[in-house]
Structure formats: structure tokens, C-alpha cells
Design a protein around this motif. Structure first.
Motif, mmCIF file in Angstrom:
data_model
loop_
_atom_site.group_PDB
_atom_site.id
_atom_site.type_symbol
_atom_site.label_atom_id
_atom_site.label_comp_id
_atom_site.label_asym_id
_atom_site.label_seq_id
_atom_site.Cartn_x
_atom_site.Cartn_y
_atom_site.Cartn_z
ATOM 1 N N THR A 273 1.183 4.286 11.230
ATOM 2 C CA THR A 273 -0.215 4.719 11.104
ATOM 3 C C THR A 273 -1.002 3.598 10.446
ATOM 4 N N ARG A 274 -2.040 3.163 11.130
ATOM 5 C CA ARG A 274 -2.893 2.112 10.550
ATOM 6 C C ARG A 274 -3.970 2.758 9.700
ATOM 7 N N LEU A 275 -4.065 2.335 8.469
ATOM 8 C CA LEU A 275 -5.041 2.884 7.533
ATOM 9 C C LEU A 275 -6.168 1.884 7.326
ATOM 10 N N SER A 276 -7.370 2.311 7.595
ATOM 11 C CA SER A 276 -8.568 1.522 7.306
ATOM 12 C C SER A 276 -9.331 2.202 6.181
ATOM 13 N N ILE A 277 -9.992 1.402 5.352
ATOM 14 C CA ILE A 277 -10.744 1.922 4.218
ATOM 15 C C ILE A 277 -12.220 1.630 4.429
ATOM 16 N N ASP B 90 -0.529 10.342 13.772
ATOM 17 C CA ASP B 90 -1.816 9.667 13.646
ATOM 18 C C ASP B 90 -1.648 8.170 13.825
ATOM 19 N N ILE B 91 -2.301 7.610 14.867
ATOM 20 C CA ILE B 91 -2.196 6.175 15.108
ATOM 21 C C ILE B 91 -3.066 5.412 14.122
ATOM 22 N N HIS B 92 -4.272 5.927 13.859
ATOM 23 C CA HIS B 92 -5.232 5.224 13.031
ATOM 24 C C HIS B 92 -6.024 6.251 12.221
ATOM 25 N N ILE B 93 -6.139 5.983 10.935
ATOM 26 C CA ILE B 93 -6.909 6.846 10.044
ATOM 27 C C ILE B 93 -7.863 5.982 9.238
ATOM 28 N N THR B 94 -9.105 6.456 9.100
ATOM 29 C CA THR B 94 -10.086 5.769 8.259
ATOM 30 C C THR B 94 -10.522 6.735 7.158
ATOM 31 N N VAL B 95 -10.444 6.273 5.930
ATOM 32 C CA VAL B 95 -10.914 7.083 4.798
ATOM 33 C C VAL B 95 -11.823 6.224 3.933
ATOM 34 N N SER B 96 -12.678 6.884 3.194
ATOM 35 C CA SER B 96 -13.584 6.183 2.291
ATOM 36 C C SER B 96 -12.848 5.796 1.019
ATOM 37 N N SER C 68 8.899 17.830 7.537
ATOM 38 C CA SER C 68 7.851 16.847 7.268
ATOM 39 C C SER C 68 8.113 16.083 5.980
ATOM 40 N N PHE C 69 7.528 14.919 5.915
ATOM 41 C CA PHE C 69 7.630 14.048 4.730
ATOM 42 C C PHE C 69 6.309 13.288 4.658
ATOM 43 N N ASN C 70 5.253 13.984 4.273
ATOM 44 C CA ASN C 70 3.912 13.405 4.294
ATOM 45 C C ASN C 70 3.642 12.572 3.050
ATOM 46 N N LEU C 71 2.932 11.493 3.257
ATOM 47 C CA LEU C 71 2.587 10.550 2.181
ATOM 48 C C LEU C 71 1.186 10.870 1.690
ATOM 49 N N ARG C 72 1.007 10.842 0.375
ATOM 50 C CA ARG C 72 -0.301 11.176 -0.196
ATOM 51 C C ARG C 72 -0.687 10.190 -1.281
ATOM 52 N N LYS C 73 -2.004 10.072 -1.449
ATOM 53 C CA LYS C 73 -2.536 9.319 -2.572
ATOM 54 C C LYS C 73 -3.856 9.971 -2.952
ATOM 55 N N PRO C 74 -4.082 10.255 -4.223
ATOM 56 C CA PRO C 74 -5.284 10.991 -4.613
ATOM 57 C C PRO C 74 -6.581 10.199 -4.448
ATOM 58 N N GLY D 202 -11.838 5.654 -2.580
ATOM 59 C CA GLY D 202 -11.932 6.693 -3.591
ATOM 60 C C GLY D 202 -11.564 8.066 -3.091
ATOM 61 N N ALA D 203 -11.498 8.236 -1.792
ATOM 62 C CA ALA D 203 -11.129 9.535 -1.223
ATOM 63 C C ALA D 203 -9.616 9.704 -1.251
ATOM 64 N N SER D 204 -9.189 10.943 -1.046
ATOM 65 C CA SER D 204 -7.756 11.205 -1.004
ATOM 66 C C SER D 204 -7.218 10.899 0.389
ATOM 67 N N LEU D 205 -5.896 10.726 0.440
ATOM 68 C CA LEU D 205 -5.246 10.315 1.678
ATOM 69 C C LEU D 205 -3.998 11.148 1.905
ATOM 70 N N GLU D 206 -3.768 11.529 3.158
ATOM 71 C CA GLU D 206 -2.484 12.101 3.537
ATOM 72 C C GLU D 206 -2.107 11.561 4.900
#
Lengths: 113, 112
Positions: free
Chosen positions: B106-110, B8-14, B73-79, B16-20
Motif C-alpha cells: 500500500t502506497r501512503l501519501s501525505i 488498498d493500493i494507494h491511500i492519501t491522508v492529511s 486481519s493484521f491492520n497497521l495503525r498510527k494515531p 496529523g490525521a490517523s492512519l489504518e
């Protein structure tokens, strides 16, 4: 102290200039690294020093000259750079135990004009 | 040869949402795996690392990662993500001679 300190934070240099980047750590680490990072790319390894001796040179052009004067200091001497050498230069250090993590400095943002 | 893939090059999450964030590695033996975070124009900060033992690793800032050998795999998570988590995230594997191989990031946008 888990800091790796790099100076300067920003550097603008002409293609005929000679400049140096400096890196310092006081964690007792015996491995030190130079990485180059272009925008939106991962860091790319340039050099590795182990016990103050150059152990890895990733085929870096000779216009980049690393130096490790002692176990706490790492320099990168720059001469006759090209505009495409503009990048963020990151220094890191680590222990020599297999798999130990590296600690990174904040980087020097280099612009070649 | 050892390598790390971040699909994943770029992911956008809201907020308070969870992330992987996904990370796949290629390595013959049990690898040494890391997740680093980089804010714009800054250096890299280590979030967590896996060497051996418990496959669920806890890190700083509320992050965790799970090592799955069967899936390489070695996936990163945050609730629950916070706006301050917006950054670039790099998965990395350490080869011999302390050589770190980074994934492409992976660029993370909120989203507020």
C-alpha cells in the motif's frame, strides 16, 4: 550491528557483461536471501541459503547464479541478462528460528542495457 | 496456501490525521506476521511483528498493529501521521523454511 550491506548501490550492465552483486552481514544470521523487486511491486524471493547451502531456488533462470562463500557473505553472479531483468535486487538475512524477522539491505539498482 | 492481501493500493491522508492500513492473511495455523516499510529506492525496514500472545503489537515510529484471528486481519495503525511516513508499506507472513510472502503493498501519501 543490524546492518545488511549491499554493493554496488547502482549497476548498469550490457547484455553480454558479467557482473556480481555482493551482500554482507555481521549479525551471525545463518539464513541469507536474494529478492528481486520491480517498480511498484512487492519483493519476489529468488534464493535462500541456510548454513551456506542453497535451500530454495524459486525457479530462477540460470543467468542468475548465487554463491555463499561463508556465513557473512552472499553473492549474486549475473551473466547474459536481459533488459527485463532490470530491477532492485535486495539481500536479506535472518536467524533460523521459525518466524524470525529478516533484515534487508538497501538494494542494488540494476539496469540492463 | 498461505497468502497476504492488502486491499488498498494507494491511500492519501492529511498530516496529523490517523492512519489504518489493512492486511488480511490466509493461513491454517497462527501465522507469523510482519509489517515492513520501504521508502523510494530503499530497502525494507521492519516496523513490527506478531508471533503470539498479546494481539496488540507496538512497533517503531509510533506504529501499532492488531491481530484479529476472527477476521484474519493484521491492520497497521498510527494515531497521527507525519510527512516522513510517506512510503510503501508491505504486510508479510512467514512460511516454513524462512520464506517470506509479501502482500502487494500500500502506497501512503501525505497531504500537507
Amino acid at each position: 550491528d543490524t546492518e545488511v550491506t549491499q554493493t554496488p548501490k547502482h549497476l548498469v550492465m550490457g547484455m553480454t557483461n558479467k557482473k556480481s552483486l555482493k551482500c554482507e552481514q555481521h549479525m551471525g544470521h545463518r539464513a541469507m536471501y536474494w529478492y528481486k523487486q520491480k517498480a511498484k511491486k512487492p519483493p519476489e524471493l529468488m534464493f535462500v541459503y541456510s548454513y551456506e547451502k542453497l535451500s530454495i531456488n524459486e525457479s530462477v533462470p540460470s543467468r542468475f547464479s548465487p554463491e555463499c562463500p561463508n556465513s557473512s557473505l552472499l553473492n549474486l553472479h549475473l551473466h547474459a541478462l536481459q533488459p527485463e531483468d532490470s530491477a532492485l535486487y535486495l539481500c536479506a538475512s535472518s536467524g533460523l528460528t521459525e518466524g524470525t524477522e529478516a533484515f534487508f539491505g538497501q538494494g542494488t539498482r540494476l539496469t540492463v542495457v | 496456501a498461505q497468502s497476504v492481501t492488502q486491499p488498498d493500493i494507494h491511500i492519501t491522508v492529511s498530516e496529523g490525521a490517523s492512519l489504518e492500513l489493512r492486511c488480511n492473511y490466509s493461513y491454517g495455523a497462527t501465522p507469523y506476521l510482519f509489517w515492513y516499510v520501504q521508502s523510494p529506492g530503499q530497502g525494507l525496514q521492519l516496523l513490527l511483528k506478531y508471533f503470539s500472545g498479546d494481539t496488540l503489537v507496538q512497533g517503531i515510529k509510533g506504529f501499532e498493529a492488531e491481530f484479529k484471528r476472527s477476521q484474519s486481519s493484521f491492520n497497521l495503525r498510527k494515531p497521527s501521521v507525519h510527512w516522513s511516513d510517506a512510503a510503501e508499506y508491505f504486510c508479510a507472513v512467514v512460511r516454513s523454511a524462512s520464506k517470506i510472502i509479501f502482500g502487494s503493498g500500500t502506497r501512503l501519501s501525505i497531504r500537507p
